[in-house]
Design a protein around this motif. Structure first.
Motif, PDB file in Angstrom:
ATOM      1  N   PHE A  82       0.815  -1.207   0.000  1.00 51.34           N
ATOM      2  CA  PHE A  82       0.000   0.000   0.000  1.00 51.34           C
ATOM      3  C   PHE A  82       0.849   1.257   0.000  1.00 51.34           C
ATOM      4  O   PHE A  82       0.544   2.239  -0.701  1.00 51.34           O
ATOM      5  N   TYR A  83       1.918   1.252   0.785  1.00 46.82           N
ATOM      6  CA  TYR A  83       2.734   2.454   0.908  1.00 46.82           C
ATOM      7  C   TYR A  83       3.399   2.840  -0.412  1.00 46.82           C
ATOM      8  O   TYR A  83       3.725   4.012  -0.619  1.00 46.82           O
ATOM      9  N   LEU A  84       3.582   1.887  -1.294  1.00 46.08           N
ATOM     10  CA  LEU A  84       4.135   2.191  -2.612  1.00 46.08           C
ATOM     11  C   LEU A  84       3.067   2.709  -3.568  1.00 46.08           C
ATOM     12  O   LEU A  84       3.367   3.464  -4.496  1.00 46.08           O
ATOM     13  N   THR A  85       1.829   2.288  -3.336  1.00 44.03           N
ATOM     14  CA  THR A  85       0.764   2.702  -4.261  1.00 44.03           C
ATOM     15  C   THR A  85       0.401   4.177  -4.103  1.00 44.03           C
ATOM     16  O   THR A  85      -0.074   4.793  -5.050  1.00 44.03           O
ATOM     17  N   VAL A  86       0.615   4.748  -2.912  1.00 39.83           N
ATOM     18  CA  VAL A  86       0.214   6.144  -2.686  1.00 39.83           C
ATOM     19  C   VAL A  86       0.998   7.107  -3.581  1.00 39.83           C
ATOM     20  O   VAL A  86       0.396   7.918  -4.299  1.00 39.83           O
ATOM     21  N   PRO A  87       2.360   7.054  -3.574  1.00 35.55           N
ATOM     22  CA  PRO A  87       3.067   7.976  -4.485  1.00 35.55           C
ATOM     23  C   PRO A  87       2.801   7.681  -5.956  1.00 35.55           C
ATOM     24  O   PRO A  87       2.757   8.609  -6.775  1.00 35.55           O
ATOM     25  N   VAL A  88       2.607   6.404  -6.301  1.00 35.09           N
ATOM     26  CA  VAL A  88       2.291   6.071  -7.697  1.00 35.09           C
ATOM     27  C   VAL A  88       0.945   6.677  -8.077  1.00 35.09           C
ATOM     28  O   VAL A  88       0.786   7.246  -9.174  1.00 35.09           O
ATOM     29  N   ALA A  89      -0.033   6.590  -7.181  1.00 37.58           N
ATOM     30  CA  ALA A  89      -1.349   7.178  -7.439  1.00 37.58           C
ATOM     31  C   ALA A  89      -1.238   8.685  -7.624  1.00 37.58           C
ATOM     32  O   ALA A  89      -1.866   9.269  -8.523  1.00 37.58           O
ATOM     33  N   ALA A  90      -0.430   9.334  -6.781  1.00 33.76           N
ATOM     34  CA  ALA A  90      -0.252  10.788  -6.890  1.00 33.76           C
ATOM     35  C   ALA A  90       0.376  11.162  -8.226  1.00 33.76           C
ATOM     36  O   ALA A  90      -0.057  12.111  -8.885  1.00 33.76           O
ATOM     37  N   VAL A  91       1.384  10.394  -8.650  1.00 29.24           N
ATOM     38  CA  VAL A  91       2.071  10.690  -9.914  1.00 29.24           C
ATOM     39  C   VAL A  91       1.134  10.460 -11.102  1.00 29.24           C
ATOM     40  O   VAL A  91       1.087  11.273 -12.038  1.00 29.24           O
ATOM     41  N   PHE A  92       0.375   9.366 -11.084  1.00 25.06           N
ATOM     42  CA  PHE A  92      -0.559   9.089 -12.181  1.00 25.06           C
ATOM     43  C   PHE A  92      -1.596  10.212 -12.316  1.00 25.06           C
ATOM     44  O   PHE A  92      -1.923  10.644 -13.426  1.00 25.06           O
ATOM     45  N   SER A  93      -2.098  10.685 -11.185  1.00 27.48           N
ATOM     46  CA  SER A  93      -3.089  11.770 -11.225  1.00 27.48           C
ATOM     47  C   SER A  93      -2.463  13.059 -11.733  1.00 27.48           C
ATOM     48  O   SER A  93      -3.093  13.816 -12.481  1.00 27.48           O
ATOM     49  N   ALA A  94      -1.218  13.317 -11.322  1.00 28.12           N
ATOM     50  CA  ALA A  94      -0.529  14.516 -11.808  1.00 28.12           C
ATOM     51  C   ALA A  94      -0.306  14.441 -13.316  1.00 28.12           C
ATOM     52  O   ALA A  94      -0.445  15.447 -14.025  1.00 28.12           O
ATOM     53  N   LEU A  95       0.035  13.245 -13.815  1.00 29.32           N
ATOM     54  CA  LEU A  95       0.225  13.084 -15.262  1.00 29.32           C
ATOM     55  C   LEU A  95      -1.088  13.306 -16.017  1.00 29.32           C
ATOM     56  O   LEU A  95      -1.105  13.924 -17.090  1.00 29.32           O
ATOM     57  N   LEU A  96      -2.190  12.791 -15.460  1.00 21.60           N
ATOM     58  CA  LEU A  96      -3.493  13.049 -16.073  1.00 21.60           C
ATOM     59  C   LEU A  96      -3.785  14.547 -16.092  1.00 21.60           C
ATOM     60  O   LEU A  96      -4.259  15.090 -17.095  1.00 21.60           O
ATOM     61  N   ALA A  97      -3.479  15.216 -14.976  1.00 20.03           N
ATOM     62  CA  ALA A  97      -3.708  16.660 -14.893  1.00 20.03           C
ATOM     63  C   ALA A  97      -2.890  17.405 -15.953  1.00 20.03           C
ATOM     64  O   ALA A  97      -3.389  18.327 -16.602  1.00 20.03           O
ATOM     65  N   LEU A  98      -1.644  17.007 -16.137  1.00 21.67           N
ATOM     66  CA  LEU A  98      -0.792  17.648 -17.138  1.00 21.67           C
ATOM     67  C   LEU A  98      -1.317  17.401 -18.551  1.00 21.67           C
ATOM     68  O   LEU A  98      -1.222  18.286 -19.413  1.00 21.67           O
ATOM     69  N   LEU A  99      -1.873  16.223 -18.775  1.00 18.84           N
ATOM     70  CA  LEU A  99      -2.456  15.932 -20.080  1.00 18.84           C
ATOM     71  C   LEU A  99      -3.657  16.841 -20.352  1.00 18.84           C
ATOM     72  O   LEU A  99      -3.771  17.422 -21.442  1.00 18.84           O
ATOM     73  N   VAL A 100      -4.528  16.971 -19.360  1.00 20.52           N
ATOM     74  CA  VAL A 100      -5.693  17.850 -19.509  1.00 20.52           C
ATOM     75  C   VAL A 100      -5.245  19.298 -19.687  1.00 20.52           C
ATOM     76  O   VAL A 100      -5.730  20.030 -20.552  1.00 20.52           O
ATOM     77  N   TYR A 119       2.754  28.525 -15.462  1.00 27.26           N
ATOM     78  CA  TYR A 119       2.195  28.567 -14.114  1.00 27.26           C
ATOM     79  C   TYR A 119       0.877  27.795 -14.034  1.00 27.26           C
ATOM     80  O   TYR A 119       0.589  27.158 -13.010  1.00 27.26           O
ATOM     81  N   LYS A 120       0.077  27.846 -15.078  1.00 28.76           N
ATOM     82  CA  LYS A 120      -1.168  27.063 -15.074  1.00 28.76           C
ATOM     83  C   LYS A 120      -0.870  25.568 -15.086  1.00 28.76           C
ATOM     84  O   LYS A 120      -1.565  24.783 -14.412  1.00 28.76           O
ATOM     85  N   MET A 121       0.138  25.168 -15.837  1.00 31.30           N
ATOM     86  CA  MET A 121       0.505  23.752 -15.854  1.00 31.30           C
ATOM     87  C   MET A 121       1.007  23.302 -14.478  1.00 31.30           C
ATOM     88  O   MET A 121       0.693  22.204 -14.008  1.00 31.30           O
ATOM     89  N   GLN A 122       1.779  24.154 -13.821  1.00 26.75           N
ATOM     90  CA  GLN A 122       2.248  23.813 -12.472  1.00 26.75           C
ATOM     91  C   GLN A 122       1.079  23.708 -11.507  1.00 26.75           C
ATOM     92  O   GLN A 122       1.031  22.810 -10.654  1.00 26.75           O
ATOM     93  N   ILE A 136      -2.139  22.977 -12.177  1.00 26.01           N
ATOM     94  CA  ILE A 136      -2.982  21.800 -12.387  1.00 26.01           C
ATOM     95  C   ILE A 136      -2.228  20.527 -11.999  1.00 26.01           C
ATOM     96  O   ILE A 136      -2.846  19.549 -11.545  1.00 26.01           O
ATOM     97  N   ALA A 137      -0.896  20.543 -12.109  1.00 28.39           N
ATOM     98  CA  ALA A 137      -0.116  19.384 -11.665  1.00 28.39           C
ATOM     99  C   ALA A 137      -0.204  19.224 -10.145  1.00 28.39           C
ATOM    100  O   ALA A 137      -0.352  18.105  -9.629  1.00 28.39           O
ATOM    101  N   VAL A 138      -0.125  20.344  -9.418  1.00 27.99           N
ATOM    102  CA  VAL A 138      -0.272  20.284  -7.954  1.00 27.99           C
ATOM    103  C   VAL A 138      -1.665  19.790  -7.586  1.00 27.99           C
ATOM    104  O   VAL A 138      -1.838  18.970  -6.674  1.00 27.99           O
ATOM    105  N   THR A 139      -2.679  20.287  -8.306  1.00 23.96           N
ATOM    106  CA  THR A 139      -4.053  19.828  -8.073  1.00 23.96           C
ATOM    107  C   THR A 139      -4.162  18.319  -8.262  1.00 23.96           C
ATOM    108  O   THR A 139      -4.751  17.617  -7.424  1.00 23.96           O
ATOM    109  N   GLY A 140      -3.607  17.808  -9.357  1.00 23.43           N
ATOM    110  CA  GLY A 140      -3.661  16.373  -9.610  1.00 23.43           C
ATOM    111  C   GLY A 140      -2.878  15.575  -8.589  1.00 23.43           C
ATOM    112  O   GLY A 140      -3.315  14.499  -8.138  1.00 23.43           O
ATOM    113  N   LEU A 141      -1.718  16.064  -8.193  1.00 22.15           N
ATOM    114  CA  LEU A 141      -0.865  15.362  -7.232  1.00 22.15           C
ATOM    115  C   LEU A 141      -1.569  15.188  -5.888  1.00 22.15           C
ATOM    116  O   LEU A 141      -1.636  14.084  -5.333  1.00 22.15           O
ATOM    117  N   ILE A 142      -2.116  16.286  -5.366  1.00 24.98           N
ATOM    118  CA  ILE A 142      -2.823  16.221  -4.075  1.00 24.98           C
ATOM    119  C   ILE A 142      -4.087  15.389  -4.205  1.00 24.98           C
ATOM    120  O   ILE A 142      -4.388  14.545  -3.341  1.00 24.98           O
TER     121      ILE A 142
END
Length: 644
Positions: A89-107, A214-217, A219-225
């Motif tokens: 589980f502890y490994l899935t949390v940072p992976v989940a954060a990174v995947f969401s940030a990548l989705l945010a950057l794509l959007v 700055y907008k990309m940064q 939305i990346a923070v939004t996705g990460l959190i």
């Protein structure tokens, strides 16, 4: 000073984390029922999500309905990796954060590259994302396949009494980290850039703010959190389904929480989340769980009318009254002890405090409009006025070509706004750009500033080809402009409007020195006495002068004044003319677009006339203004026939 504020703020977050963490570590010793930690875990999850949403949608003004997408990606990452592939589980949390940030950057990469994706268009795009992801999850058996995914209980330290203590600590870590990040963003250049984007994005870009970056940064923070909190949400609910994460519940709740608390401050989402979670809990405990959405909708409707700025701004005005209401109502109910329990009493106190904060009162006292100094009140130029305080930007050698347009054309569909315009502007000139309406003057200004790109031709500034450069890069080359209709940053003071230009201009400065330097720029336009005023508190003439002060604060080589005197009365025009002369005396090359020919005659060392997108005349003012073709084009055939 700024570093001290940041250090104290982050130190405060560490202290808050230590105090709240102690509730889980010594809960049994404190006699605290586990229910309170469960409720606190829920509140912390929503604090993290509302803060995540607010970094993009509150700070920068890009209203998003896509928060469920980031939560869903985070939740499904943990559920699939942990539940189906046995990943810790502890490994899935940072992976989940990174995947969401990548989705945010794509959007973000899709939406922010297309300037038309703003406002409701951006909101609709983000609304579509969770629906698309939900459909993909349903049809893909490797993700969900319509069956849902069980999330195994993670191993937790033995020194924690129960799993809920562990879950509370995890949510506390993410929530405190999220709010601390929002605090840090608000108190850095990052936050100032996002605020300028929210108020007037095109103006911010023209002053040197790299808005796309700055907008990309953001939305990346939004996705990460959002992804990290979504991962914990999967552990909390234990069984992840499409409906539980990709529906409209999550975006609706975070929007209401952020709007309730206040979208322009890091405290806002925290206040909103706490109030909404407490109201929800008490409604459920009272048997009114089905009323949750009705109550949320009512709150949102009331806020739009009564307090569009949210609780935070009003709480800052009435902190002691709100605290007194909270203490008195909670205390009285506890003493009487005839209804409910401690949580009911506390929630009643919170609602009383909210009512006090939202109660209509006197508007904030406007900034005192102190009369300007005698020098400022006199539009007549003096020797002292001829020098702009502070460092003067380096200029090209006198007479050197600073701006060169070669065969510049611009078409809008079938309309040719500019048709093969070739023009040279030399350092130190004050060029009057005139012509009848629709002649292409503002189009040329927009091309020089980068707001538009030419259909053909080339434009060089200080020897550098600027065609294709983003407006913020052109600003750094040395081009600044004002706008026909003043566009100040409404959330900032007059001083901070100018400081923004210094912070992101050709010679960027930190906020403190930028504010000091802004005072000198305000002196040039005689607005220093209004430095603490908001743009809404000053008149049109003062707003035009603010545009000039902000433009020269970037230390430009070329200043483009686009009808900067429009709408002013004769006295204000004379004062503005004196200001333009003072700016020009510093060595800044000026191009002024103006319909008032007497102003052009007073100011210009050279006049350029456009007509129907073509260059009609170019030369000294007296010669050009007496040119029969110019008189015919500008004043009409009848005026020419009368010898006007």
């Amino acid at each position: 000073m700024k570093g001290q504020v940041m250090a104290r703020g982050l130190g405060g977050f560490v202290l808050v984390f230590a105090v709240l963490a102690a509730l889980a570590l010594w809960r049994e010793d404190l006699g605290l029922p586990i229910f309170y930690l469960v409720l606190a875990s829920t509140a912390l999850f929503w604090i993290a999500q509302a803060t995540s949403w607010n970094v993009l949608s509150g700070y920068s003004g890009y209203f998003s309905f896509g928060q469920g997408a980031f939560v869903g990606v985070g939740a499904y990452t943990t559920a699939v990796l942990g539940g189906r592939h046995g990943v810790d589980f502890y490994l899935t949390v940072p992976v989940a954060a990174v995947f969401s940030a990548l989705l945010a950057l794509l959007v973000g990469g899709l939406a922010f590259r297309l300037r038309s994706f703003r406002g409701e268009i951006f909101a609709l795009l983000t609304l579509a994302v969770p629906f698309i992801l939900a459909a993909l999850a349903r049809v893909n058996s490797e993700i969900d396949g319509g069956q849902g995914v069980v999330v195994p209980v993670a191993e937790y330290p033995e020194w924690l009494a129960q799993f809920q203590d562990f879950l509370y600590l995890l949510n506390l870590i993410v929530a405190v980290a999220a709010v601390a990040a929002a605090f840090a963003i608000q108190h850095t250049r990052f936050g100032w850039a996002l605020a300028s984007i929210r108020d007037a994005e095109d103006v911010a870009e023209g002053l040197g703010v790299a808005t796309f970056r700055y907008k990309m940064q953001a939305i990346a923070v939004t996705g990460l959190i959002g992804g990290a909190a979504g991962s914990l949400f999967a552990l909390q609910i234990g069984f992840v389904t499409v409906e539980s994460v990709f529906g409209l519940t999550i975006p609706l709740f975070v929007i209401v929480m952020s709007v309730l608390g206040g979208r322009t401050h890091w405290v806002g989402p925290v206040l909103g989340a706490v109030v909404i979670v407490l109201i929800q809990d008490r409604l459920s405990a009272s048997g009114f769980e089905g009323w949750n959405l009705i109550v949320l909708g009512a709150i949102l409707a009331v806020l739009v009318v009564v307090a569009p700025d949210g609780l935070q701004a009003r709480l800052w005005r009435r902190p002691w009254q709100a605290a007194l209401a909270l203490v008195v109502v909670t205390g009285v109910l506890a003493v009487v002890d005839s209804w409910g329990g401690p949580l009911d009493w506390f929630v009643s106190g919170v609602l009383a405090a909210v009512a006090v904060v939202l109660w209509p009162g006197r508007a904030p006292t406007p900034v005192e409009r102190r009369p300007p100094t005698a020098a400022a009140a006199d539009p007549v130029e003096t020797e002292a006025d001829a020098v702009v305080p502070g460092p003067v930007p380096a200029q090209a050698e006198p007479g050197e070509v600073l701006v060169e347009c070669r065969e510049v054309a611009k078409s809008f569909g079938g309309v040719r706004a500019l048709d093969g315009v070739s023009l040279r502007i030399r350092a130190g000139e004050l060029v009057g750009l005139v012509g009848p309406n629709g002649s292409g003057k503002t189009t040329l200004v927009n091309l020089l500033s980068g707001a538009l790109r030419p259909t053909s031709g080339s434009i060089e500034v200080a020897g550098r080809d600027i065609v294709g450069l983003a407006p913020h890069r052109i600003a750094h080359v040395g081009v600044s402009r004002t706008h026909q209709i003043p566009k100040p940053f409404e959330s900032m003071t007059v001083r901070d409007n100018v400081a923004m230009a210094i912070m992101f201009g050709r010679s960027p400065r930190p906020l403190g020195p930028a504010r000091e330097e802004a005072e000198a720029c305000l002196d040039v336009v005689h607005l220093r006495h209004l430095a603490d005023a908001r743009p809404a508190e000053i008149n049109l003439h003062e707003r035009q002068l603010l545009e000039m002060a902000r433009a020269i604060a970037t230390k430009p080589k070329v200043l483009l004044l686009d009808e900067a005197l429009a709408g002013l009365n004769p006295a204000e025009i004379d004062a503005a003319v004196a200001v333009v002369r003072r700016i020009h005396a510093t060595g800044i090359t000026i191009v002024i677009v103006e319909h008032l020919l007497r102003v052009v005659n007073q100011l210009a060392t050279r006049v350029v006339v456009l007509n129907q997108g073509a260059l009609l005349a170019d030369g000294d003012p007296r010669t050009v203004m007496n040119d029969p073709d110019v008189i015919r084009a500008y004043l009409g055939r009848h005026a020419h026939a009368r010898g006007t």
